[in-house]
Design an enzyme around this catalytic site. Structure first.
Site, PDB file in Angstrom:
ATOM      1  CB  THR A 123     -20.719  -9.393  92.833  1.00  0.00           C
ATOM      2  OG1 THR A 123     -20.725  -9.843  94.131  1.00  0.00           O
ATOM      3  CG2 THR A 123     -20.021 -10.264  92.002  1.00  0.00           C
ATOM      4  CB  SER A 172     -24.741 -15.937  93.743  1.00  0.00           C
ATOM      5  OG  SER A 172     -24.702 -15.021  92.635  1.00  0.00           O
ATOM      6  CB  THR A 192     -22.601  -6.061  90.957  1.00  0.00           C
ATOM      7  OG1 THR A 192     -22.214  -6.069  92.469  1.00  0.00           O
ATOM      8  CG2 THR A 192     -22.823  -4.733  91.045  1.00  0.00           C
ATOM      9  N   GLY A 193     -25.741  -7.114  92.868  1.00  0.00           N
ATOM     10  CA  GLY A 193     -26.473  -6.238  93.464  1.00  0.00           C
ATOM     11  C   GLY A 193     -27.075  -7.508  94.186  1.00  0.00           C
ATOM     12  NE  ARG A 221     -29.322 -15.271  97.255  1.00  0.00           N
ATOM     13  CZ  ARG A 221     -27.606 -14.325  96.626  1.00  0.00           C
ATOM     14  NH1 ARG A 221     -26.657 -15.108  96.959  1.00  0.00           N
ATOM     15  NH2 ARG A 221     -28.754 -13.661  96.340  1.00  0.00           N
TER      16      ARG A 221
HETATM   17  N1  ASP Z   1     -25.450 -10.634  92.880  1.00  0.00           N
HETATM   18  C1  ASP Z   1     -24.663 -10.507  94.075  1.00  0.00           C
HETATM   19  C2  ASP Z   1     -24.972 -11.986  94.798  1.00  0.00           C
HETATM   20  O1  ASP Z   1     -26.498 -11.473  95.291  1.00  0.00           O
HETATM   21  C3  ASP Z   1     -23.625  -9.784  95.039  1.00  0.00           C
HETATM   22  C4  ASP Z   1     -23.078  -8.630  94.821  1.00  0.00           C
HETATM   23  O2  ASP Z   1     -23.603  -8.677  93.771  1.00  0.00           O
HETATM   24  O3  ASP Z   1     -22.812  -8.266  95.853  1.00  0.00           O
HETATM   25  O4  ASP Z   1     -24.509 -12.968  94.940  1.00  0.00           O
END
Ligand code: ASP
Length: 280
Positions: free
Chosen positions: A154, A184, A203-204, A182
């Site tokens: 992300t 985000s 992010t995460g 889903r």
């Molecule tokens: N936060 C994003 C999600 O869960 C994914 C990511 O940060 O890589 O959609």
């Protein structure tokens, strides 16, 4: 003036050293371009500029290069928060849009500022945003192997402009291989938030970020007087209570910057015109 960008998590298990250095190089180039843009533009315009460059780079999981979901489709989410006007806008699960952050930007001027799925795509059509295929061969191969690829790539940006205004923008292709429908965190105040005191982009794993209300919590703590660092520490401590997987970048009104991560390493860069730091 100061700017910080992130390119999500770098997962050692599924990405090579080469990808890591390519991502670092890309961040370096994008942050320098965005910083020179910032000298003539506001925080809010600059976060959109930086995130759209990150979206266009297939190395990152946003815009071109986004992850493919379980049903073979790509659905992206992005949001923008203007710390001065306190307006949050975003799109959730849009398809075939080159730069979802630009849609979030258009929505800043609407009464209905967060749109999802089909409605968001119809809005894009109405506003003349063309259809664009964001799928890359690499992501398709990953999908074919039914790999839950490293995903976390992300992108996000936080900025303090020359007038002391703050803004945050975040854009994602999601976790990868998720159930269609889903939602985000990236287009919620948990994943992206800013006011006059602080701006944060996360992010995460979206579910963990939302459970911790991470960005909004850090910003609120700074607003209530905690230092940026303490606000990050305290919020990440709470995240660790349930082994939450997240990373975040933040900047405050006097230009302090901070980042934290709970698990692997987040790729990010910061620049104030003199000191350019790129971390894995
Ligand atoms: N936060 C994003 C999600 O869960 C994914 C990511 O940060 O890589 O959609």
């Amino acid at each position: 003036m100061k700017i910080m960008i992130h390119g999500g998590f770098f997962s050692e298990s599924t990405q090579t050293e080469k990808t890591k250095s390519l991502k670092q190089e890309a961040l370096k180039e994008i942050i320098q371009k965005s910083f020179s843009y910032l000298s003539d533009n506001s925080a809010v315009d600059t976060v959109v500029f930086a995130v759209s460059l990150l979206e266009d780079n297939p190395l990152f999981n946003a815009g071109t290069g986004s992850q493919i979901q379980r049903d073979g489709k790509i659905r992206m989410s992005a949001s923008l928060m203007n710390g001065e006007t306190k307006k949050f806008s975003g799109v959730m699960n849009v398809e075939s849009i080159q730069q979802p952050i630009k849609l979030a930007e258009l929505l800043q001027n609407e009464n209905d500022r967060v749109l999802g799925g089909e409605g968001a795509n119809l809005y894009a059509l109405k506003r003349g945003v063309p259809n664009f295929n964001v799928e890359t061969e690499e992501r398709f191969q990953e999908y074919q192997q039914r790999l839950k690829s490293s995903g976390q790539g992300t992108v996000g940006c936080v900025v303090l402009d020359k007038n002391g205004k703050l803004a945050a923008a975040t854009s994602t292709g999601g976790k990868g291989f998720e159930l269609p429908g889903r939602i985000s965190d990236s287009a919620t105040v948990a994943g992206n938030y800013a006011n006059n005191y602080c701006a944060v982009s996360c992010t995460g794993v979206g579910e963990d970020i939302v459970s911790a209300a991470l960005a909004a919590k850090i910003v609120t703590r700074v607003t209530d007087g905690l230092s940026l660092k303490t606000a990050f520490l305290k919020s990440f401590e709470e995240l660790s209570e349930f082994d939450g997987f997240a990373g975040a970048i933040g900047i405050d009104a006097v230009g302090n910057i901070h980042f934290s991560e709970s698990h692997p390493q987040i790729v990010y860069a910061s620049f104030d015109g003199i000191q350019l730091s790129v971390f894995q």
